[in-house]
Design an enzyme around this catalytic site. Structure first.
Site, PDB file in Angstrom:
ATOM      1  N   CYS A  51     -30.276 -39.673  -6.845  1.00  0.00           N
ATOM      2  CA  CYS A  51     -29.218 -39.618  -7.872  1.00  0.00           C
ATOM      3  C   CYS A  51     -29.813 -39.471  -9.269  1.00  0.00           C
ATOM      4  O   CYS A  51     -30.620 -40.299  -9.711  1.00  0.00           O
ATOM      5  CB  CYS A  51     -28.359 -40.876  -7.773  1.00  0.00           C
ATOM      6  N   CYS A  54     -29.051 -42.370 -11.569  1.00  0.00           N
ATOM      7  CA  CYS A  54     -29.848 -43.544 -11.189  1.00  0.00           C
ATOM      8  C   CYS A  54     -31.260 -43.425 -11.752  1.00  0.00           C
ATOM      9  O   CYS A  54     -31.833 -44.411 -12.237  1.00  0.00           O
ATOM     10  CB  CYS A  54     -29.917 -43.668  -9.672  1.00  0.00           C
ATOM     11  N   CYS A 371      -5.886 -22.500 -23.637  1.00  0.00           N
ATOM     12  CA  CYS A 371      -4.894 -23.090 -22.727  1.00  0.00           C
ATOM     13  C   CYS A 371      -4.085 -22.014 -21.998  1.00  0.00           C
ATOM     14  O   CYS A 371      -3.422 -21.185 -22.626  1.00  0.00           O
ATOM     15  CB  CYS A 371      -3.969 -24.002 -23.540  1.00  0.00           C
ATOM     16  N   CYS A 374      -0.326 -22.192 -22.666  1.00  0.00           N
ATOM     17  CA  CYS A 374       0.008 -21.676 -23.996  1.00  0.00           C
ATOM     18  C   CYS A 374       0.079 -20.142 -23.969  1.00  0.00           C
ATOM     19  O   CYS A 374       0.963 -19.540 -24.593  1.00  0.00           O
ATOM     20  CB  CYS A 374      -1.033 -22.130 -25.023  1.00  0.00           C
TER      21      CYS A 374
END
Length: 474
Positions: A51, A54, A371, A374
């Site tokens: 990870c 990690c 968007c 939009c």
């Protein structure tokens, strides 16, 4: 006897190179249930070796284990080889951090993981007699143990150092933020209760000029806040970091009763925010602090004069601010050279002129260029503007909410967001929640507009409202 030392506010620690020897316990399925109960407070990192997050956390976690040795024990569990323990505690992502008390899971740790937080807040109570106040303190400590570090002692000698002659609560600010402008140790005065303890911490924890981080910014910004952004680094350059902070403190101490909180911050950590909200470009970067004020209501100000080493420019800036002489900083696109389209383009600098025109009704769309919704709305919204183009009493408008500051009173969390601001009632904008076809907008405006609409050059006649007739009327 020093007892009840709790430090579970946040995992943040001083960064350091990974050590060959680990002070974090390595727990496995076979021994987790035997070792965990031996520790009053145990912070466990559940991880996977592959990870990335990690790996990034590992050196700081190891350093924390070393620095907190003897106070709080840190442990780690490799979930790729100890699947039984990880499954039992519901670990589904890495790293997952959990707090255990005497072997029992107490809570998940969801706090910040950056440097220097564990040592920031320490509360200490001195007590020589058993009393209800000690009981209240211990109850408060238990409730707030996830956020602060508490200790309780009955050793008189420890109190003498701080001129303690009676039962007291002390708040210790971190050594790196010590200055000649305020006390590092704050004494609680008066009777002690859980509510009083909370208030004492709230009023004193930050001091006159705290270190603003991404973790505490929400708490600090609940008040009107001045921030000096510069190359602050308490790990690598504490002396240089305090050089500018001391200059802020010197000036702030002169205005401490004016209700403004002061802070210092690392410019690089907030660079994206400064570019977006205050127009700070990469070419503006210098060794000198960049100073802003952000109020609780969202008003913003910037100090454009260069920060002088004697602090005089900051003092002038504050005098102008408190006198109301400063012009608010507003992020705005340039005012369009031409704005004769069916849909008026509004920018922050023209919002007052167009959207807040007291004589006109205004329907305004807040949009984002990227968007999809939009873009789908655009031809319909343009058609609406064209149909009402000859109406002298109404304006169909739009504003790029990503490039302009959104004014107060307009809550824009997604796109598109549409508001109607009626003539004479600009302080009460109404959010449009209806469907987004042209006919739906027109029906809405027929109901809400202050005057009859003029559609395609033809004035609409409003139907008279029906009156309730009495039993003797027809």
């Amino acid at each position: 006897m020093l007892r009840g030392v709790l430090c579970v506010s946040a995992l943040c620690v001083w960064s350091s190179a990974a050590r060959g020897r680990s002070d974090a316990l390595e727990l496995k399925d076979a021994d987790f249930d035997y070792i965990a109960p031996e520790h009053e407070t145990l912070l466990v990192k559940f991880y996977a070796p592959w990870c990335g997050h990690c790996k990034k956390l590992a050196p700081e976690f190891e350093t924390a284990a070393t620095r907190l040795k003897g106070t709080v024990t840190l442990a780690k569990v490799d979930c790729t080889t100890n699947t039984e323990t990880c499954k039992r505690y519901g670990v589904t992502g890495y790293p997952t951090l959990k707090i255990f008390r005497n072997g029992q899971e107490s809570s998940s740790y969801d706090g910040p993981r950056s440097a220097g937080i564990w040592k920031i807040r320490i509360l200490l109570v001195m007590s020589w007699t058993d009393s209800s106040q000690v009981s209240e303190f211990l109850k408060g400590a238990s409730l707030m143990r996830e956020s602060f570090r508490f200790a309780h002692t009955t050793v008189l000698e420890l109190g003498k150092k701080y001129d303690i002659k009676y039962e007291s609560v002390l708040l210790f600010r971190p050594p790196r933020l010590s200055s000649t402008f305020e006390e590092r140790v704050v004494h609680h005065r008066g009777p002690l209760s859980i509510t009083g303890l909370r208030r004492f911490i709230r009023d004193n924890i930050f001091g006159l000029c705290p270190h603003l981080t991404k973790e505490n910014k929400d708490s600090l910004r609940k008040r009107d806040l001045l921030t000096a952004y510069y190359d602050l680094d308490y790990l690598r350059n504490p002396k240089g970091s305090n050089y500018w902070r001391n200059r802020v403190l010197k000036v702030a101490s002169k205005f401490s009763s004016q209700g403004l909180l002061y802070s210092v911050a690392n410019r690089n950590y907030f660079l994206e925010e400064l570019e977006d909200e205050f127009g700070l470009g990469s070419s503006d970067a210098t060794e000198l602090p960049f100073v802003t004020i952000r109020t609780r209501t969202g008003h913003k100000y910037t100090m454009r004069e260069e920060f002088t080493r004697d602090g005089k420019s900051l003092e002038n800036f504050l005098e102008d601010y408190f006198a109301g002489r400063l012009k608010r900083y507003i992020k705005s696109e340039p005012v369009p050279a031409k704005n004769n389209g069916a849909v008026k383009v509004v920018v922050a600098d023209t919002f007052e002129e167009i959207a807040n025109d007291p004589e006109k009704d205004v329907l305004i769309e807040f949009y984002a260029p990227w968007c999809g919704h939009c873009k789908k709305l655009e031809p319909k919204y343009t058609e609406l503007g064209e149909r009402l183009y000859s109406d002298p009493n109404i304006v169909i408008a739009k504003m790029d909410a990503t490039a302009n500051d959104i004014p107060q009173g307009y809550d824009v969390q997604g796109f598109p967001t549409i508001y109607f601001a009626a003539a004479g009632r600009k302080d009460e904008p109404k959010r449009y929640e209806g469907a987004r076809e042209v006919k739906d907008f027109i029906n809405f405006l027929k109901r809400e507009a202050s005057k009859p609409l003029v559609l395609n050059g033809v004035k609409e006649e409003r139907k008279p409202e029906k009156k309730n007739l009495g039993p003797d009327q027809t």
